[in-house]
Design a protein around this motif. Structure first.
Motif, PDB file in Angstrom:
ATOM      1  N   HIS A 137       0.836  -1.202   0.000  1.00 39.34           N
ATOM      2  CA  HIS A 137       0.000   0.000   0.000  1.00 39.34           C
ATOM      3  C   HIS A 137       0.871   1.252   0.000  1.00 39.34           C
ATOM      4  O   HIS A 137       0.600   2.213  -0.729  1.00 39.34           O
ATOM      5  CB  HIS A 137      -0.907  -0.016   1.232  1.00 39.34           C
ATOM      6  CG  HIS A 137      -1.819   1.166   1.329  1.00 39.34           C
ATOM      7  ND1 HIS A 137      -1.501   2.289   2.062  1.00 39.34           N
ATOM      8  CD2 HIS A 137      -3.041   1.411   0.771  1.00 39.34           C
ATOM      9  CE1 HIS A 137      -2.479   3.168   1.964  1.00 39.34           C
ATOM     10  NE2 HIS A 137      -3.425   2.665   1.185  1.00 39.34           N
ATOM     11  N   ASP A 138       1.952   1.220   0.804  1.00 35.97           N
ATOM     12  CA  ASP A 138       2.863   2.370   0.857  1.00 35.97           C
ATOM     13  C   ASP A 138       3.553   2.586  -0.484  1.00 35.97           C
ATOM     14  O   ASP A 138       3.738   3.726  -0.928  1.00 35.97           O
ATOM     15  CB  ASP A 138       3.906   2.169   1.964  1.00 35.97           C
ATOM     16  CG  ASP A 138       3.311   2.273   3.357  1.00 35.97           C
ATOM     17  OD1 ASP A 138       2.163   2.748   3.475  1.00 35.97           O
ATOM     18  OD2 ASP A 138       3.990   1.864   4.320  1.00 35.97           O
ATOM     19  N   LEU A 139       3.958   1.482  -1.141  1.00 39.08           N
ATOM     20  CA  LEU A 139       4.603   1.598  -2.442  1.00 39.08           C
ATOM     21  C   LEU A 139       3.656   2.189  -3.484  1.00 39.08           C
ATOM     22  O   LEU A 139       4.053   3.004  -4.314  1.00 39.08           O
ATOM     23  CB  LEU A 139       5.105   0.226  -2.907  1.00 39.08           C
ATOM     24  CG  LEU A 139       6.312  -0.347  -2.155  1.00 39.08           C
ATOM     25  CD1 LEU A 139       6.575  -1.788  -2.582  1.00 39.08           C
ATOM     26  CD2 LEU A 139       7.548   0.515  -2.403  1.00 39.08           C
ATOM     27  N   LEU A 140       2.387   1.770  -3.417  1.00 39.26           N
ATOM     28  CA  LEU A 140       1.396   2.315  -4.345  1.00 39.26           C
ATOM     29  C   LEU A 140       1.177   3.798  -4.083  1.00 39.26           C
ATOM     30  O   LEU A 140       1.097   4.609  -5.015  1.00 39.26           O
ATOM     31  CB  LEU A 140       0.073   1.553  -4.203  1.00 39.26           C
ATOM     32  CG  LEU A 140      -1.067   1.981  -5.135  1.00 39.26           C
ATOM     33  CD1 LEU A 140      -0.651   1.795  -6.591  1.00 39.26           C
ATOM     34  CD2 LEU A 140      -2.331   1.189  -4.828  1.00 39.26           C
ATOM     35  N   ASN A 141       1.105   4.165  -2.803  1.00 34.56           N
ATOM     36  CA  ASN A 141       0.939   5.574  -2.455  1.00 34.56           C
ATOM     37  C   ASN A 141       2.125   6.412  -2.923  1.00 34.56           C
ATOM     38  O   ASN A 141       1.970   7.575  -3.313  1.00 34.56           O
ATOM     39  CB  ASN A 141       0.770   5.735  -0.942  1.00 34.56           C
ATOM     40  CG  ASN A 141      -0.671   5.568  -0.513  1.00 34.56           C
ATOM     41  OD1 ASN A 141      -1.581   5.632  -1.334  1.00 34.56           O
ATOM     42  ND2 ASN A 141      -0.879   5.332   0.771  1.00 34.56           N
ATOM     43  N   GLN A 142       3.324   5.801  -2.873  1.00 30.87           N
ATOM     44  CA  GLN A 142       4.498   6.528  -3.326  1.00 30.87           C
ATOM     45  C   GLN A 142       4.358   6.911  -4.796  1.00 30.87           C
ATOM     46  O   GLN A 142       4.729   8.010  -5.197  1.00 30.87           O
ATOM     47  CB  GLN A 142       5.759   5.682  -3.120  1.00 30.87           C
ATOM     48  CG  GLN A 142       6.228   5.633  -1.680  1.00 30.87           C
ATOM     49  CD  GLN A 142       7.504   4.814  -1.533  1.00 30.87           C
ATOM     50  OE1 GLN A 142       8.143   4.458  -2.510  1.00 30.87           O
ATOM     51  NE2 GLN A 142       7.863   4.517  -0.301  1.00 30.87           N
ATOM     52  N   LYS A 143       3.827   5.990  -5.588  1.00 30.35           N
ATOM     53  CA  LYS A 143       3.673   6.277  -7.016  1.00 30.35           C
ATOM     54  C   LYS A 143       2.634   7.375  -7.242  1.00 30.35           C
ATOM     55  O   LYS A 143       2.764   8.195  -8.147  1.00 30.35           O
ATOM     56  CB  LYS A 143       3.268   5.007  -7.755  1.00 30.35           C
ATOM     57  CG  LYS A 143       4.362   3.947  -7.772  1.00 30.35           C
ATOM     58  CD  LYS A 143       3.912   2.694  -8.504  1.00 30.35           C
ATOM     59  CE  LYS A 143       5.014   1.642  -8.514  1.00 30.35           C
ATOM     60  NZ  LYS A 143       4.604   0.394  -9.190  1.00 30.35           N
ATOM     61  N   VAL A 152      10.095  13.791  -3.521  1.00 28.39           N
ATOM     62  CA  VAL A 152       9.419  14.102  -2.265  1.00 28.39           C
ATOM     63  C   VAL A 152       7.918  14.066  -2.550  1.00 28.39           C
ATOM     64  O   VAL A 152       7.490  13.877  -3.686  1.00 28.39           O
ATOM     65  CB  VAL A 152       9.842  15.475  -1.699  1.00 28.39           C
ATOM     66  CG1 VAL A 152      11.328  15.492  -1.393  1.00 28.39           C
ATOM     67  CG2 VAL A 152       9.471  16.616  -2.643  1.00 28.39           C
ATOM     68  N   PHE A 153       7.092  14.224  -1.517  1.00 28.45           N
ATOM     69  CA  PHE A 153       5.655  14.208  -1.723  1.00 28.45           C
ATOM     70  C   PHE A 153       5.232  15.329  -2.669  1.00 28.45           C
ATOM     71  O   PHE A 153       5.895  16.366  -2.760  1.00 28.45           O
ATOM     72  CB  PHE A 153       4.910  14.345  -0.398  1.00 28.45           C
ATOM     73  CG  PHE A 153       5.017  13.130   0.486  1.00 28.45           C
ATOM     74  CD1 PHE A 153       4.494  11.912   0.069  1.00 28.45           C
ATOM     75  CD2 PHE A 153       5.626  13.203   1.725  1.00 28.45           C
ATOM     76  CE1 PHE A 153       4.584  10.793   0.871  1.00 28.45           C
ATOM     77  CE2 PHE A 153       5.725  12.088   2.532  1.00 28.45           C
ATOM     78  CZ  PHE A 153       5.208  10.872   2.107  1.00 28.45           C
ATOM     79  N   ASN A 154       4.105  15.123  -3.349  1.00 26.96           N
ATOM     80  CA  ASN A 154       3.618  16.129  -4.288  1.00 26.96           C
ATOM     81  C   ASN A 154       2.483  16.948  -3.680  1.00 26.96           C
ATOM     82  O   ASN A 154       2.072  16.728  -2.530  1.00 26.96           O
ATOM     83  CB  ASN A 154       3.179  15.477  -5.610  1.00 26.96           C
ATOM     84  CG  ASN A 154       2.122  14.401  -5.412  1.00 26.96           C
ATOM     85  OD1 ASN A 154       1.410  14.391  -4.401  1.00 26.96           O
ATOM     86  ND2 ASN A 154       2.007  13.497  -6.368  1.00 26.96           N
ATOM     87  N   ARG A 155       1.970  17.888  -4.462  1.00 23.03           N
ATOM     88  CA  ARG A 155       0.893  18.772  -3.998  1.00 23.03           C
ATOM     89  C   ARG A 155      -0.363  17.970  -3.659  1.00 23.03           C
ATOM     90  O   ARG A 155      -1.084  18.294  -2.705  1.00 23.03           O
ATOM     91  CB  ARG A 155       0.605  19.795  -5.104  1.00 23.03           C
ATOM     92  CG  ARG A 155      -0.584  20.717  -4.834  1.00 23.03           C
ATOM     93  CD  ARG A 155      -0.303  21.714  -3.734  1.00 23.03           C
ATOM     94  NE  ARG A 155      -1.416  22.634  -3.572  1.00 23.03           N
ATOM     95  CZ  ARG A 155      -1.531  23.797  -4.217  1.00 23.03           C
ATOM     96  NH1 ARG A 155      -0.596  24.181  -5.065  1.00 23.03           N
ATOM     97  NH2 ARG A 155      -2.560  24.582  -4.003  1.00 23.03           N
TER      98      ARG A 155
END
Length: 305
Positions: A137-143, A152-155
């Motif tokens: 789930h974390d890997l999917l969220n990273q994409k 880094v995280f996006n808007r």
């Protein structure tokens, strides 16, 4: 996404996963630690209050939680974790000898329920399965939530988490800080050195900001163009100023030449705000934005709160 235990990255992530065991009975902690310590990193807490403190300071990948404890019960602990933005995504498994509270466990937000006495193989496999799902789930969220260029995280991530974090801070009556960061004279930098070199600078600044943050709950997102936003939960204005000053210093210490800048190197302007001086007609993001432009008016390479 199908689970693939042969995947090398997944195996490494599983081996490095952190399991928090929460129980006020030492014998229970010893038993669970013996079963799981061969496969995972184990952290323990003897109360719900201690567990919440650990989770906010250094979130584990999964929590094994007893129901019946002195002080805050396991159910109360789970509800508290699930109602706090920075801990709500941590999976919780209840491990208990109580059979009449299973429904309460599910309602509190648990992902699983294991009855004592423990079957070691069952415990290991179920913990591994839930950690695997969390990793995927974390890997999917990273994409979905990572900026393609700076990683880094996006808007989108910031927008999704900002309002939840603010509501949580208001509910818990705790402070948090927001830093809005802009690279000074970035358009001129691109004009002089080219967009490829400009992208390199964006990457270097993003990683420098990330490396300047010390807590797992702090995060940076690319807000747009050459702007970044930093979120600092449970942080006073004094703490936020220290972090902002550190980021500003670390960026100029990169020593990236910039002929257009009066400082001769790439610098940043930072505007900050916290929840405590909250104005009824402005939120912390608006205040941080105003302070960032104030930093630019004061000569850039400044921190303004």
């Amino acid at each position: 996404m199908p689970i693939n235990y042969s995947d090398h990255q997944l195996k490494l992530s599983l081996r490095g996963s952190k399991v928090l065991i929460v129980d006020d009975q030492l014998l229970s902690i010893i038993v669970l630690r013996k079963i799981l310590s061969v496969h995972f990193n184990i952290v323990t807490a003897s109360s719900g209050e201690e567990a919440i403190s650990i989770c906010k300071r250094s979130p584990p990948d999964i929590i094994l939680l007893d129901i019946n404890m002195e002080g805050m019960s396991g159910i109360e602990t789970c509800l508290k974790l699930k109602n706090t933005s920075e801990t709500q995504s941590i999976p919780v498994i209840f491990v208990t000898s109580f059979e009449n509270q299973e429904e309460e466990c599910w309602e509190a937000g648990a992902v699983d329920y294991i009855k004592k006495p423990i079957n070691p193989e069952t415990l290991f496999r179920r913990v591994r399965a839930h950690i695997t799902m969390k990793i995927q789930h974390d890997l999917l969220n990273q994409k979905v939530f990572l900026d393609d260029l700076t990683k880094v995280f996006n808007r989108r991530y910031f927008d999704a988490h900002f309002s939840k974090m603010e509501r949580s801070a208001l509910r818990e009556k705790v402070d948090y800080a927001l830093l809005l960061i802009d690279i000074d004279y970035f358009k001129q930098y691109n004009d002089i050195y080219g967009h490829v070199q400009g992208d390199t600078v964006l990457n270097l600044v993003a990683q420098t900001i990330t490396n300047s943050l010390q807590r797992p709950t702090d995060f940076v997102a690319r807000y747009g163009g050459e702007e970044f936003v930093v979120v600092l939960p449970h942080t006073s204005i004094e703490g936020a100023i220290c972090v902002a000053d550190k980021i500003k210093k670390n960026v100029i210490d990169l020593g990236i030449l910039h002929k257009y800048s009066e400082y001769e190197f790439v610098t940043i302007s930072i505007g900050g705000s916290t929840l405590q001086p909250y104005e009824s007609n402005k939120n912390t993001l608006q205040l941080a934005d105003e302070k960032m432009y104030e930093s630019k008016k004061q000569g850039r390479n400044q921190v303004c709160f």
